[in-house]
Design a protein around this motif. Structure first.
Motif, PDB file in Angstrom:
ATOM      1  N   ILE A   1      75.365  59.803  -6.581  1.00  0.00           N
ATOM      2  CA  ILE A   1      74.600  59.089  -5.542  1.00  0.00           C
ATOM      3  C   ILE A   1      73.250  58.626  -6.101  1.00  0.00           C
ATOM      4  O   ILE A   1      72.781  57.539  -5.829  1.00  0.00           O
ATOM      5  CB  ILE A   1      74.385  59.996  -4.305  1.00  0.00           C
ATOM      6  N   LYS A   2      72.619  59.492  -6.890  1.00  0.00           N
ATOM      7  CA  LYS A   2      71.294  59.146  -7.423  1.00  0.00           C
ATOM      8  C   LYS A   2      71.358  58.207  -8.628  1.00  0.00           C
ATOM      9  O   LYS A   2      70.354  57.618  -9.017  1.00  0.00           O
ATOM     10  CB  LYS A   2      70.561  60.424  -7.873  1.00  0.00           C
ATOM     11  N   GLY A   3      72.533  58.148  -9.265  1.00  0.00           N
ATOM     12  CA  GLY A   3      72.638  57.401 -10.521  1.00  0.00           C
ATOM     13  C   GLY A   3      71.886  58.153 -11.618  1.00  0.00           C
ATOM     14  O   GLY A   3      71.235  57.571 -12.470  1.00  0.00           O
ATOM     15  N   ARG A   4      71.994  59.487 -11.555  1.00  0.00           N
ATOM     16  CA  ARG A   4      71.223  60.340 -12.461  1.00  0.00           C
ATOM     17  C   ARG A   4      72.015  60.642 -13.731  1.00  0.00           C
ATOM     18  O   ARG A   4      73.226  60.856 -13.671  1.00  0.00           O
ATOM     19  CB  ARG A   4      70.904  61.647 -11.725  1.00  0.00           C
ATOM     20  N   ALA A   5      71.321  60.664 -14.869  1.00  0.00           N
ATOM     21  CA  ALA A   5      71.981  60.994 -16.130  1.00  0.00           C
ATOM     22  C   ALA A   5      72.526  62.418 -16.057  1.00  0.00           C
ATOM     23  O   ALA A   5      71.844  63.318 -15.561  1.00  0.00           O
ATOM     24  CB  ALA A   5      70.984  60.867 -17.275  1.00  0.00           C
TER      25      ALA A   5
ATOM     26  N   PRO B   1      67.709  67.797  -6.518  1.00  0.00           N
ATOM     27  CA  PRO B   1      66.678  66.987  -7.174  1.00  0.00           C
ATOM     28  C   PRO B   1      65.873  66.253  -6.104  1.00  0.00           C
ATOM     29  O   PRO B   1      66.211  66.305  -4.921  1.00  0.00           O
ATOM     30  CB  PRO B   1      67.495  66.008  -8.013  1.00  0.00           C
ATOM     31  N   SER B   2      64.827  65.580  -6.519  1.00  0.00           N
ATOM     32  CA  SER B   2      64.031  64.809  -5.562  1.00  0.00           C
ATOM     33  C   SER B   2      64.889  63.701  -4.944  1.00  0.00           C
ATOM     34  O   SER B   2      65.801  63.183  -5.585  1.00  0.00           O
ATOM     35  CB  SER B   2      62.828  64.206  -6.278  1.00  0.00           C
ATOM     36  N   ALA B   3      64.577  63.389  -3.683  1.00  0.00           N
ATOM     37  CA  ALA B   3      65.397  62.419  -2.940  1.00  0.00           C
ATOM     38  C   ALA B   3      64.964  61.002  -3.267  1.00  0.00           C
ATOM     39  O   ALA B   3      64.218  60.368  -2.521  1.00  0.00           O
ATOM     40  CB  ALA B   3      65.285  62.695  -1.441  1.00  0.00           C
ATOM     41  N   ASN B   4      65.445  60.525  -4.413  1.00  0.00           N
ATOM     42  CA  ASN B   4      65.210  59.140  -4.790  1.00  0.00           C
ATOM     43  C   ASN B   4      66.396  58.666  -5.615  1.00  0.00           C
ATOM     44  O   ASN B   4      67.120  59.483  -6.181  1.00  0.00           O
ATOM     45  CB  ASN B   4      63.923  58.997  -5.624  1.00  0.00           C
ATOM     46  N   ILE B   5      66.573  57.361  -5.635  1.00  0.00           N
ATOM     47  CA  ILE B   5      67.542  56.809  -6.571  1.00  0.00           C
ATOM     48  C   ILE B   5      66.868  56.937  -7.936  1.00  0.00           C
ATOM     49  O   ILE B   5      65.655  56.763  -8.054  1.00  0.00           O
ATOM     50  CB  ILE B   5      67.828  55.316  -6.229  1.00  0.00           C
TER      51      ILE B   5
ATOM     52  N   PRO C   1      60.517  55.834  -7.072  1.00  0.00           N
ATOM     53  CA  PRO C   1      59.619  56.899  -6.589  1.00  0.00           C
ATOM     54  C   PRO C   1      60.325  57.858  -5.621  1.00  0.00           C
ATOM     55  O   PRO C   1      61.191  57.440  -4.847  1.00  0.00           O
ATOM     56  CB  PRO C   1      58.516  56.110  -5.873  1.00  0.00           C
ATOM     57  N   SER C   2      59.942  59.126  -5.686  1.00  0.00           N
ATOM     58  CA  SER C   2      60.523  60.138  -4.796  1.00  0.00           C
ATOM     59  C   SER C   2      60.123  59.875  -3.349  1.00  0.00           C
ATOM     60  O   SER C   2      59.050  59.340  -3.086  1.00  0.00           O
ATOM     61  CB  SER C   2      60.020  61.525  -5.189  1.00  0.00           C
ATOM     62  N   SER C   3      60.982  60.301  -2.416  1.00  0.00           N
ATOM     63  CA  SER C   3      60.682  60.116  -0.988  1.00  0.00           C
ATOM     64  C   SER C   3      59.744  61.197  -0.507  1.00  0.00           C
ATOM     65  O   SER C   3      60.008  62.389  -0.685  1.00  0.00           O
ATOM     66  CB  SER C   3      61.958  60.207  -0.159  1.00  0.00           C
TER      67      SER C   3
ATOM     68  N   ILE D   1      53.754  65.119  -4.402  1.00  0.00           N
ATOM     69  CA  ILE D   1      54.337  64.997  -5.750  1.00  0.00           C
ATOM     70  C   ILE D   1      55.147  66.266  -6.043  1.00  0.00           C
ATOM     71  O   ILE D   1      54.907  67.312  -5.450  1.00  0.00           O
ATOM     72  CB  ILE D   1      53.288  64.760  -6.861  1.00  0.00           C
ATOM     73  N   GLU D   2      56.089  66.121  -6.976  1.00  0.00           N
ATOM     74  CA  GLU D   2      57.038  67.199  -7.214  1.00  0.00           C
ATOM     75  C   GLU D   2      56.379  68.433  -7.826  1.00  0.00           C
ATOM     76  O   GLU D   2      55.298  68.358  -8.400  1.00  0.00           O
ATOM     77  CB  GLU D   2      58.169  66.721  -8.160  1.00  0.00           C
ATOM     78  N   SER D   3      57.133  69.548  -7.733  1.00  0.00           N
ATOM     79  CA  SER D   3      56.616  70.841  -8.192  1.00  0.00           C
ATOM     80  C   SER D   3      56.307  70.850  -9.698  1.00  0.00           C
ATOM     81  O   SER D   3      56.828  70.042 -10.461  1.00  0.00           O
ATOM     82  CB  SER D   3      57.665  71.921  -7.903  1.00  0.00           C
TER      83      SER D   3
ATOM     84  N   ARG E   1      62.744  57.097 -17.667  1.00  0.00           N
ATOM     85  CA  ARG E   1      61.742  56.364 -16.928  1.00  0.00           C
ATOM     86  C   ARG E   1      61.787  56.869 -15.484  1.00  0.00           C
ATOM     87  O   ARG E   1      62.814  57.276 -14.988  1.00  0.00           O
ATOM     88  CB  ARG E   1      62.098  54.875 -16.986  1.00  0.00           C
ATOM     89  N   HIS E   2      60.644  56.829 -14.823  1.00  0.00           N
ATOM     90  CA  HIS E   2      60.552  57.507 -13.536  1.00  0.00           C
ATOM     91  C   HIS E   2      59.650  56.785 -12.574  1.00  0.00           C
ATOM     92  O   HIS E   2      58.716  56.111 -12.995  1.00  0.00           O
ATOM     93  CB  HIS E   2      59.879  58.860 -13.774  1.00  0.00           C
ATOM     94  N   TYR E   3      59.828  57.005 -11.337  1.00  0.00           N
ATOM     95  CA  TYR E   3      58.855  56.692 -10.285  1.00  0.00           C
ATOM     96  C   TYR E   3      58.458  55.220 -10.189  1.00  0.00           C
ATOM     97  O   TYR E   3      57.439  54.890  -9.615  1.00  0.00           O
ATOM     98  CB  TYR E   3      57.552  57.503 -10.481  1.00  0.00           C
TER      99      TYR E   3
HETATM  100 MG    MG Z   1      62.964  63.523  -9.561  1.00  0.00          MG
END
Ligand code: MG
Ligand code: TXA
Length: 351
Positions: free
Chosen positions: A57-61, A143-147, A151-153, A180-182, A231-233
């Motif tokens: 769903i996230k398209g995460r590696a 994980p954080s709720a973002n594609i 950026p994270s939700s 911002i994340e932990s 790459r992030h956010y």
């Molecule tokens: Mg994240």
């Protein structure tokens, strides 16, 4: 179909809603839920298929592991080996925005750990999250709720934009406290792998020594945390970091002929100064209150994409305390593209 559970106000149906969300987790479904940092997209950490779905769903590696969320020390010890000398410290520091990386128990699926022998886990300081984990009866990998790369939700409105129709439920409890994340801390050598609102000073106070800072890994061939190489956010629009005297920015902009073409993201004080070069602005809050800046950062990055301007310019902040985490997220959002009051606007440097 995605069920939206509205828990923005203390509602009488709260317990019932959390119970239905927990049923979903137990039966292998996916629930987006709030924590004190950002929203998470969660599934039972022991259900490999459900965890695989999160990556999809996230398209995460697949080699970027998930954080496992627990509601008690007992549960934490069923997920990873917490060294005895740190057990008391963690009971004191948790719940909170501190994720620790420890040796994983055999029972934790490889999907969760991205194939590593270690696992990242934390106890979130949010009553809905804690209740959800407790009622599910299993640790929740989230994980954080973002594609991926976005950026994270920090609120459910954005989480719905990313995930409506893709997950089984979204719990809406308004905006998250921290934004911002932990902090990710590897216990084996007390290294911060990702900075967060739990600062090096907090580590020093609780653990008795200064942590190593392993996240400033430019040039390091093998990043200590798999997430650090991605790459992030980033908003969809290009965004540039401005380094230097903010008072000089309006004249740099005017000289470059960019007045009116961009949106400025920065502190309240700097936003006021940018009006003179007809910039649209996204106000992050008072410069002297970095927690406010952190709280508003991701929603501003997300808002940039709905502005008419061609690109964004974001100011830099003091890199101490939570400022370290703020600047870490900003640099990633800019993909290290920056310009300075010395080099001017035409010399954007790809880092
Ligand atoms: Mg994240
Ligand atoms: O605040 C937070 O931490 C949020 C909320 C939902 O709890 N979660 C979050 O998860 O930010 P995520 O997946 O977006 O970030 C997890 C980070 C990634 O950088 C990942 O590479 C790192 O933790 N990580 C996870 N397991 C690891 C491990 N075994 N060793 C090193 N780094 C790990």
């Amino acid at each position: 179909m995605t069920m939206v559970l509205n828990l923005r106000s203390a509602s009488r149906t709260k317990t019932r809603s959390i119970r239905s969300a927990a049923d979903i987790i137990r039966s292998g479904g996916i629930v987006v839920f709030p924590t004190e940092t950002v929203y998470g997209i969660g599934a039972s950490a022991f259900n490999e298929d459900a965890c695989r779905k999160i990556y999809r769903i996230k398209g995460r590696a697949p080699d970027n592991p998930l954080i496992v969320h627990v509601s008690s020390m007992k549960m934490a010890k069923s997920v990873g080996d917490i060294p005895a000398r740190y057990s008391r410290i963690l009971s004191h520091e948790w719940p909170g925005p501190l994720t620790v990386v420890v040796k994983a128990k055999e029972s934790v699926p490889k999907t969760v750990t991205g194939g590593l022998r270690t696992v990242a886990m934390r106890m979130p300081d949010n009553s809905i999250a804690l209740e959800l984990i407790k009622r599910s009866g299993v640790p929740i990998a989230a994980p954080s709720a973002n594609i991926s790369k976005r950026p994270s939700s920090t609120d459910a409105t954005n989480a719905k934009r990313y995930f409506m129709g893709k997950v089984d439920a979204i719990i809406d409890s308004g905006s998250t406290e921290i934004g911002i994340e932990s902090t990710v801390l590897r216990l084996s050598d007390l290294s911060i792998l990702r900075p967060g609102s739990y600062t090096p000073e907090h580590v020093r106070e609780a653990f008795g020594r200064w942590p190593k800072m392993a996240f400033a890994s430019k040039g390091v061939s093998r990043p200590p945390s798999p997430g650090m190489k991605y790459r992030h956010y980033s908003p969809e629009k290009p965004i540039y970091l401005f380094i230097g005297d903010i008072g000089r920015l309006p004249s740099i902009i005017k000289r470059s002929g960019s007045s009116g073409k961009f949106t400025f993201i920065g502190s309240k004080e700097s936003c006021a100064a940018m009006k003179s070069c007809s910039a649209g602005v996204l106000d992050l809050g008072n410069r002297s209150r970095p927690h406010e800046i952190a709280h508003n950062l991701f929603s501003a990055l997300i808002a940039l994409d709905s502005k008419k301007s061609k690109f964004g310019i974001i100011e830099s902040f003091d890199e101490s305390g939570i400022g370290i985490a703020i600047m870490n997220r900003i640099r990633k959002a800019c993909s290290n593209k920056y310009f300075s009051d010395e080099k001017g606007f035409c010399n954007l440097i790809e880092g």
